[in-house]
Each structure stands twice: as structure tokens, then as C-alpha cells.
Design a protein around this motif. Structure first.
Motif, short mmCIF file in Angstrom:
data_model
loop_
_atom_site.label_atom_id
_atom_site.label_comp_id
_atom_site.label_asym_id
_atom_site.label_seq_id
_atom_site.Cartn_x
_atom_site.Cartn_y
_atom_site.Cartn_z
N THR A 222 6.93 17.75 -1.00
CA THR A 222 6.79 16.89 -2.17
C THR A 222 5.35 16.96 -2.69
O THR A 222 4.41 16.77 -1.92
CB THR A 222 7.12 15.43 -1.80
OG1 THR A 222 8.42 15.41 -1.19
CG2 THR A 222 7.12 14.53 -3.02
N PHE A 223 5.20 17.21 -3.96
CA PHE A 223 3.87 17.32 -4.55
C PHE A 223 3.26 15.92 -4.63
O PHE A 223 3.81 15.03 -5.29
CB PHE A 223 3.99 17.98 -5.93
CG PHE A 223 2.85 18.91 -6.21
CD1 PHE A 223 2.53 19.92 -5.32
CD2 PHE A 223 2.08 18.75 -7.36
CE1 PHE A 223 1.46 20.77 -5.57
CE2 PHE A 223 1.01 19.60 -7.61
CZ PHE A 223 0.69 20.61 -6.71
N TRP A 224 2.11 15.76 -4.01
CA TRP A 224 1.57 14.42 -3.83
C TRP A 224 0.08 14.50 -3.56
O TRP A 224 -0.39 15.52 -3.05
CB TRP A 224 2.29 13.77 -2.63
CG TRP A 224 1.84 12.38 -2.31
CD1 TRP A 224 2.32 11.22 -2.85
CD2 TRP A 224 0.83 12.00 -1.37
NE1 TRP A 224 1.67 10.15 -2.31
CE2 TRP A 224 0.75 10.60 -1.41
CE3 TRP A 224 -0.04 12.70 -0.53
CZ2 TRP A 224 -0.16 9.87 -0.63
CZ3 TRP A 224 -0.94 11.99 0.26
CH2 TRP A 224 -0.98 10.59 0.20
N GLN A 225 -0.69 13.46 -3.87
CA GLN A 225 -2.11 13.42 -3.47
C GLN A 225 -2.51 12.03 -3.02
O GLN A 225 -1.87 11.04 -3.39
CB GLN A 225 -3.00 13.91 -4.62
CG GLN A 225 -3.08 12.97 -5.81
CD GLN A 225 -3.87 13.59 -6.96
OE1 GLN A 225 -3.63 14.74 -7.33
NE2 GLN A 225 -4.80 12.84 -7.53
N PRO A 226 -3.55 11.93 -2.19
CA PRO A 226 -3.94 10.61 -1.68
C PRO A 226 -4.54 9.74 -2.77
O PRO A 226 -5.02 10.25 -3.78
CB PRO A 226 -5.03 10.93 -0.64
CG PRO A 226 -5.06 12.40 -0.46
CD PRO A 226 -4.40 13.01 -1.64
N ILE A 227 -4.52 8.44 -2.54
CA ILE A 227 -5.11 7.51 -3.51
C ILE A 227 -6.30 6.74 -2.94
O ILE A 227 -6.93 5.97 -3.63
CB ILE A 227 -4.06 6.52 -4.07
CG1 ILE A 227 -3.47 5.66 -2.94
CG2 ILE A 227 -2.95 7.25 -4.82
CD1 ILE A 227 -2.80 4.40 -3.43
N THR A 228 -6.59 6.93 -1.64
CA THR A 228 -7.84 6.39 -1.09
C THR A 228 -8.54 7.52 -0.36
O THR A 228 -7.90 8.51 0.02
CB THR A 228 -7.61 5.19 -0.14
OG1 THR A 228 -6.57 5.53 0.78
CG2 THR A 228 -7.24 3.94 -0.90
N GLU B 265 0.84 -1.20 0.00
CA GLU B 265 0.00 0.00 0.00
C GLU B 265 0.88 1.26 0.00
O GLU B 265 0.57 2.24 -0.68
CB GLU B 265 -0.94 0.02 1.21
CG GLU B 265 -1.92 1.18 1.11
CD GLU B 265 -2.81 1.38 2.34
OE1 GLU B 265 -2.62 0.69 3.35
OE2 GLU B 265 -3.69 2.25 2.27
N ALA B 266 1.97 1.22 0.75
CA ALA B 266 2.87 2.38 0.80
C ALA B 266 3.42 2.67 -0.59
O ALA B 266 3.49 3.83 -1.01
CB ALA B 266 3.99 2.13 1.80
N ALA B 267 3.80 1.62 -1.34
CA ALA B 267 4.33 1.81 -2.69
C ALA B 267 3.25 2.38 -3.61
O ALA B 267 3.51 3.27 -4.42
CB ALA B 267 4.87 0.50 -3.24
N ASN B 268 2.03 1.89 -3.48
CA ASN B 268 0.92 2.44 -4.26
C ASN B 268 0.74 3.93 -3.98
O ASN B 268 0.56 4.73 -4.90
CB ASN B 268 -0.39 1.70 -3.94
CG ASN B 268 -0.61 0.47 -4.80
OD1 ASN B 268 -1.29 0.54 -5.81
ND2 ASN B 268 -0.02 -0.66 -4.43
N MET B 269 0.78 4.27 -2.69
CA MET B 269 0.60 5.67 -2.32
C MET B 269 1.73 6.53 -2.87
O MET B 269 1.49 7.61 -3.42
CB MET B 269 0.54 5.80 -0.79
CG MET B 269 -0.82 5.47 -0.21
SD MET B 269 -0.80 5.30 1.60
CE MET B 269 -0.17 6.89 2.12
N ALA B 270 2.96 6.05 -2.70
CA ALA B 270 4.12 6.83 -3.13
C ALA B 270 4.09 7.05 -4.64
O ALA B 270 4.18 8.18 -5.12
CB ALA B 270 5.41 6.14 -2.71
#
Ligand SMILES: Cc1ncc(COP(=O)(O)O)c(C=O)c1O
Ligand SMILES: Cc1ncc(COP(=O)(O)O)c(C=O)c1O
Ligand code: FES
Ligand code: FES
Lengths: 123, 387, 387
Positions: C219-225, C74-79
């Protein structure tokens, strides 16, 4: 979440109530946002002789109201006007970030009550 | 001081029998279910046993219909977004209700950002939506209906069976969030007529960090996370074996005890509702008066704010929760309370008391003794109060 | 029979001290960290303590940079997907390597289906990619580089620091999958120069079902769930409090023991490599001869098939794993083994032996005694074998 000081003022709030025939009264906030503060004052020789609050709000709102009355009690009008949101929060040894706006209300309510008093004086 | 935990809709203690099973898979049996050697095979067996326990508890026809997840929230994401993405060719319309948990509503919001259209059905004063409302909302683009079984904030039980019939007639996939109903009222996927159902371990005396999704055979669906082939390619990542074992045990126990617990707790519930309304003026019962979870009591007390009430009760050793905006640090009170027609001001004074299997008559007495002076004290402080 | 667990890259036993901490949060402290009452506040405190332990172990500058997840996957998916979606306006090109775990590769595959372009860098015979290769692959559309720190199948350690420099020079976000390296070799996010780093509890004597993502501030990022506001709005769902507490304790202990364990285990490793290559003809060491995880040994034995070898060793009480296609029920052997240039035939005969802190000299002796006759027996059965 809350400091011991906040919990102390929340569980034993100082100066709860409403002064009848107050020399100054101020209310800020909006019940739909979840917070209202009302402060009433008795002033003698430019000194705040008595001050009471009523608050509808969270633990931080109650504690900041209580704290602001304690800080203002016995002060001159000029000194009381120096009380800021920040100094109230500091006197409570800090507030959670999400609750900083509650301290704004307390100082604002005090200011509103003093302004009401000054307006009445000048009238 | 007496300690009374009345916040079982937030989370439950782990049943000692569940903990015992679980701990074996923390301290002794640590294999990875994907490993072929005996350590791995032992873990695999435990996972599949738990899958059977979940399948049996909710009346699934095969263990292949159960996928374990890390929470009710993840299960809802899988159910809703997994159906939406897989059926995009067919349509882009989703029907849900204003009563849903943020796990469901936030998924729907995200799907809207991605080009789906979402109808959020309004609630009546008790928090209900009707099958009729659902039927009227269906269009030829509707690919998913997601309506919760029982609401977490006001306890109202939705007419899932009737909605299931409407869904079937219209050949629309139907998901229900059963996180709050499993273990408290009967939950059977065939009787409810659902294609997907999601649940969570920590609401039924299991641990936090484990949930499950039921997916009826033949439901068009695709995964939403990517990696190894675990959980029959539905949910990648090394399985939380201890959590899975615990969920299996917890759901089995909850199902066995359900009838007796519901009998006892609904007695307490009705007494609480009656006495609180009698003792404390300016009080509103929220949710349905009868058609509600057996362990669930919820009110709004006018002129006061929920977080303060919660903290004062906490100082008396009582755990409850509130849908007040202030408890969450947001500016808006619970969306469910405003959706049943309460003003924001009233919604701020909400209290939710959710009982569990370890609560006793004495806990109820204690609460009934402690609550009125707390409300009185807060009202005396309130500028809104008349008194 | 002697039981020897040599599959620590698959999963590890939970350290008794970790289990002890964890069990407190299963049996005693069960609050929901989102609850305001004292039950909840206690849970919140435990979660934030663990966050600090993780931050300290990997050299993060603040606990706000750590989000807990349910697994390394899950961490890899999020990253990976969280960076890809958030930076889509900037570009659509991602660089990764053929050595990555399926958690990373499957995310990249999915992103390709969604319109991203992925460069999968090839490996040399030892399983390495170079900073130079990365530099050459960067285009003005590159938004993410994801290269693992240490490989799970062949133990090779990648030149992350050098790749981090290239990433920084080119202002490209850099993620490393540190699931296999954390607790075994030094892992410091500043020294490695990464923006994101992912890790998993069950590889470091913590439980299965818990992981973490480090994300550097800014870091530019957004959630996936999607759901509630947990984990600073990065990862919704009620927190796995017991798992989080366990991960905090596990990573702290692993960091403390790292140097001594690495010294001891790399001695065993070098002895195993030397003696196996001496004793068993037609054997190939896979991965880098020196630049590899201290606990990691991997070979291919010609003419035999991995699952058979694994089962025979299992009958002798020894747990190992294999990248053979047959162990996974797929038709293709491990993508890593073919990526380092082995034929499928040779790759089928792979063995991975990964030691852990409880292994002793006697375990090594026992393995060295048991292995040669197993290989001999299988080769005698094999039509490929010359002998
Ligand atoms: C109705 C409902 N749905 C979903 C959830 C989310 O489940 P979890 O806490 O396991 O993420 C909850 C729990 O808060 C809930 O009450
Ligand atoms: C290198 C690597 N990355 C990611 C993972 C996935 O982690 P988890 O098993 O926690 O999903 C693993 C473990 O199998 C791994 O070895
Ligand atoms: S009064 Fe609402 S957060 Fe303080
Ligand atoms: S020989 Fe049977 S699966 Fe490979």
C-alpha cells in the motif's frame, strides 16, 4: 537479535591474531564504515594449515570472521575458495538482515588472502 | 552474575511508587476522562492532577500550558511542526543545532521538504552552541529556534537561558527539548525563557509511551493531528490516563530528589571519567568535561567498535550504549559524535554510560574492574590497534 | 449502591489477565526495545510477540503489516493522512461517510483545508451507506475510501466486504476504522478486503493510550510524524512496551471470547430494545434493529435532554452516554444522529448503552427498573412534554 551460534563465536572467537611471515594476507573494509577484516594464512601442500583473523567491527563481524577461519582451516585452496558469504551466514544459523553485509566481509577477506597467496606463488 | 543498568538515557526503570499510582488506573479506575458519569469524572480528576504536577515541576504558570503526548518524539513533532505551520505567513526559517535528537532533526528535515529553510548550527568540540551563533543566524524570516537543553549522547548542557534571551529580544519562538534534562538539572520555563518545552516519561522513572509539551500562553501554534477535542484541542485521542498519572508522579518525585541524586551521581561521574582516562590509553572523553549532565559519562575508545564492546559488557551483566553505526544497523555513526569533530573511525568506538538513582558505588567499582580487560581484548582483535 | 457500567463503547475496564501481563513490563522488564543489550532485547521480543498476536487476530499475513500507535485516533490520522499525502500525485479525492468518528472526519476536514476534495456519503435511517453509493462516488481522482466497520453511537455495522469489492475493482485504497468492531464481530482484513484497518486497545479490555494500524503490504503510504526509526520507520518514538504487550494479550483474549460474548450480550441487547420500547412511549431506537453490534443499544427519548438523563442514571450507579450537545459542551448534538434524519431536538435526548463481558442479567434487570422513572421524572420537568 543474534543466534546462539553467533554469540558463541563472538564470545569465544577462534583463531584471533596475525600470522607472522604469512603465506597470504588479505584486508577488506574501511574503518570509517565501521568494519575492517584482516586474514592471514599459512599454506602447506595446497592446504590451509593455519589461518588467523583480526577484526574491527560489530558482533556479527567478529563472529563471521571467526567462523570463516574455522571453515577454511584444513581445507585445500580450491575448497576454501568455495566458501561464500551465504555459507558463512548459514553456518552461523543466520544473521539479522541489517548485518548481512558483515558476512560479505569475512568471505571477501578470505578470498583476498588466498589471492595474495596465489599471486606470491606465481611471482 | 551482577546486573548493572547504566543506560538511563535510553530508558529508566519505573519507580515502584510511580508504578503503584499507575497500576490503580489500570486495574481499578478505568473511566474515559471525556465521560460525564462518575467513572469519567474520576479519570478526569486524575489527569488534571497530573497536569498540575507537571506544571509545578517546570514552573509553568497554568495547567492550561501543558498538553500530554505519547512520547518525547510526538511532543517535539507538535512543538516544532505546530509552530512552523501556524507561523508560515510570518516566515519560513528555523534555527536548530547539530546536537539535536532525531525527533527534532527529522521534523526539521520534513519541514525543509515542505519549503521551510533550516539552519543547523554547528557544535564546538564539547558539543556546545552559543547564544551568539543563534543571534547571528536569525533573519527576519526566522519563526522558530529549537535547541535542546541537554544532549543525550554526550551529556553537554546548552546555554538555554542565554539563547532564550536572544530569542526574546528578537521575538522568535523558542523551543527546547528537555527530555534529558528534566529531573536531572533545574528546569524552569521562565528562567530558561522558552515558549515551548518537551519532555518524556520514560527518562524520569515513568513508563514508556507518555510525554508532555509545555506551551506558553499566547504562543502562536496549531495542532498536527486531528480528531476529538481532548487536551484542550491540542492533541486528540483518548488520554493514556494511567501513563499521565504516572508522569505526574514521576516528575514530582524526580524534582524532589534532583539535588541529592545530582550530588551523588556527579561524584561517581567524575571518578569514572578520571579513572577510565587514567587506566585505558587512547581514550577520548566526549562532551563537556564539567558542563554535563550529572549522571552522564561518555568516551570513545580508539581501534575498537562500539557494538562489540556493548555486547561484551552485556555478557558481564552491564548495560551501556554506543553511538556506533553498527548498533543501529546504519552505515553512519552518531551525527553528534561527528559534529563535535571526531572521525567516523573514532566515533565507532563510542561508549555512553548513564547512571540512575538505583546505581551504587559498587556498580561503579564493578564497571571499572570489568571495562579495561574488555577493551584490551577487543583491541587485541583489532587490525587497527598498534599493540 | 449497585454499580453498573454500560459505557463500553467509551472505554472498557482492563481485563485482569491483560493487566497482569502489562504490569510485568512496568515493574520488571523496562528495557528500551531499541537497545542492543539484554534489557533491550527482552523488550523487543515482547513487542514482536504482541505484533504477532495482533496480526493473527485480524488475519494479517505478516507482522510487518502492523504498526503500533498511541490511540485509535493516531492510527486513523496515520492511515488517512499517510495515504492522502503519499498518493497526492495520483489524485486528491477521498470518500468517507457521515457516520465516521471525529478521528476520521477531522482528518478529512484538515485534508480539505490542504486542497483535497472529500465526499461525505449520507446515511440512511439506520446509519448505513451502501457499496453502490461508494461506487457512484468514485472518480478518476479518488485515492482513498474510509468507511468505518461499526458505528460507535448507533451500533450499525457497515457492509465493508461489499465496499471492499468496489474499492478493489476500482483500485482505490480502502481504510476501515474497526475500533468498535474488533473483538465484537469477526474482523479479517482479507475477508473485509481492506488495505488499512485501525483499532484501539481501550475498547477491548486493554489500556488507554495504545492502538494499531494494519497496512497491507504494497500500500502506497508515508509517515505523518518524524523522528527515530521505530515501528519499521512508520511511527517514531520510544515504544509503549507495556501498552503494546497489553494490546497483544487483549486482542487475543477478545478474539477467543468473541463468539460466546456476542451470543450472550445480543440476547440482553434484544431484550433491552424490546422492553424499553414497550415500557417507555415516545422512544425511538437508533441504528439498525438487527445489523448492529451485539453489545450496543441506543435510543432517543423525546422531550428530554441527554446530559440530565445521564446524570440521573449516574446517581443510580449506572454509566451510560449520550450524543446530546450538552454532554460535550458544544452546541450541536451528535453528527451521526442528525445524519440518520433525527431533528436536533430529538437527538438531544439520546442514550447509548454499551454492554461488556462483565455485565450480567441482573445489570439488565436493574437498568430496566431504574430507567422508566428517570425518563418520567425528566419528562415531567420538560416544557416539551405533552403529559
Ligand atoms: C534528547 C531526546 N529527545 C527526544 C527523545 C525522544 O523521546 P521518546 O523516546 O519519548 O520518543 C529522546 C529519547 O530518546 C531524547 O534523548
Ligand atoms: C469508531 C471510533 N473510532 C476511533 C476512535 C478513537 O480511538 P481512541 O479513543 O483510541 O483515540 C473511537 C473511540 O472513541 C471510536 O469509537
Ligand atoms: S561491522 Fe558494522 S554492522 Fe557489522
Ligand atoms: S442546556 Fe446547558 S449545555 Fe445544553
Amino acid at each position: 537479535m543474534y543466534t546462539e551460534k553467533v554469540m558463541d563465536h563472538f564470545s569465544n572467537p577462534r583463531n584471533v591474531g596475525e600470522i607472522e611471515n604469512a603465506d597470504g594476507a588479505g584486508q577488506v573494509g574501511n574503518p570509517s564504515c565501521g568494519d575492517i577484516m584482516k586474514i592471514t594464512l599459512k599454506v602447506e601442500d595446497n592446504i590451509i594449515k593455519d589461518i588467523k583473523f583480526k577484526t574491527f567491527g560489530c558482533g556479527a563481524a567478529v563472529a563471521t570472521s571467526s567462523m570463516v577461519t574455522e571453515m577454511a582451516m584444513g581445507k585445500t585452496i580450491e575448497e576454501a575458495l568455495q566458501i561464500t558469504n551465504k555459507s558463512v551466514a548459514e553456518a552461523l544459523e543466520g544473521l539479522p538482515p541489517a548485518k548481512m553485509h558483515c558476512s560479505n566481509l569475512a568471505a571477501d577477506a578470505l578470498k583476498a588472502a588466498i589471492e595474495d597467496y596465489l599471486k606470491k606463488q606465481n611471482a | 552474575m551482577r546486573k548493572v543498568y547504566f543506560d538511563h538515557s535510553a530508558t529508566t526503570p519505573v519507580d515502584p511508587a510511580v508504578a503503584e499510582e499507575m497500576i490503580k488506573y489500570i486495574t481499578e479506575h478505568f473511566g474515559n476522562p471525556s465521560s460525564i458519569h462518575s467513572w469519567g469524572r474520576e479519570a478526569r480528576k486524575a489527569v488534571e492532577k497530573a497536569r498540575q504536577q507537571v506544571a509545578t515541576a517546570i514552573g509553568a504558570s497554568s495547567i492550561g500550558e501543558i498538553a500530554f503526548t505519547s512520547s518525547g518524539t510526538e511532543a517535539a513533532n507538535m512543538a516544532i511542526r505546530g509552530v512552523a505551520y501556524a507561523n508560515r505567513q510570518k516566515g519560513n526559517h528555523i534555527i536548530t543545532s547539530a546536537a539535536e535528537h532525531s525527533a527534532v532533526l527529522a521534523c526539521c528535515k520534513q519541514l525543509e521538504r515542505e519549503g521551510f529553510t533550516v539552519t543547523v548550527l554547528p557544535l564546538d568540540q564539547y558539543g556546545l552552541v552559543t547564544a551568539q551563533q543563534v543571534a547571528e543566524a536569525i533573519t527576519d524570516k526566522t519563526i522558530l529556534i529549537s535547541i535542546m537543553h541537554a544532549n543525550n549522547e554526550i551529556g553537554t548542557i546548552m546555554p538555554i537561558k542565554e539563547i532564550g534571551e536572544v530569542a526574546r529580544e528578537n521575538k522568535v519562538i523558542f523551543h527546547t527539548d528537555a527530555v534529558q534534562s528534566v529531573g536531572k538539572i533545574p528546569v524552569n520555563v521562565d528562567e530558561l525563557g522558552v515558549n515551548l518545552l518537551t519532555l518524556s516519561g520514560h527518562k524520569i522513572y515513568g513508563p514508556k509511551g507518555i510525554g508532555a509539551m509545555y506551551i506558553r500562553k499566547g504562543t502562536f501554534w496549531q495542532p498536527i493531528t486531528f480528531g476529538g477535542g481532548q487536551e484542550r484541542r491540542r492533541r486528540p485521542g483518548t488520554e493514556n490516563v494511567a501513563g499521565i498519572v504516572a508522569l505526574g508522579k514521576a516528575i514530582e518525585m524526580a524534582t524532589e530528589r534532583m539535588y541529592n541524586d545530582a550530588q551523588r551521581l556527579s561524584g561517581y561521574r567524575d571518578r569514572l571519567i578520571k579513572e577510565v582516562l587514567e587506566k585505558i590509553p587512547n581514550t577520548i572523553l566526549t562532551g563537556h568535561p564539567q558542563n554535563r549532565l550529572p549522571n552522564h559519562v561518555s568516551f570513545c575508545f580508539r581501534f575498537i567498535e562500539g557494538e562489540s564492546m556493548l555486547l561484551m559488557l552485556d555478557m558481564k551483566g552491564i548495560a551501556i550504549s554506543s553511538g556506533s553505526a553498527c548498533t543501529s544497523g546504519s552505515l553512519e555513526p552518531s551525527h553528534v559524535l561527528t559534529a563535535i569533530g571526531l572521525s567516523k573511525e573514532v566515533a565507532h568506538g563510542s561508549l555512553r554510560l548513564t547512571m540512575g538513582k538505583y546505581n551504587t558505588e559498587e556498580d561503579i567499582e564493578y564497571f571499572l574492574e570489568v571495562l579495561p580487560p574488555v577493551i584490551e581484548r577487543l583491541r587485541a582483535m583489532s587490525p587497527l590497534s598498534e599493540g
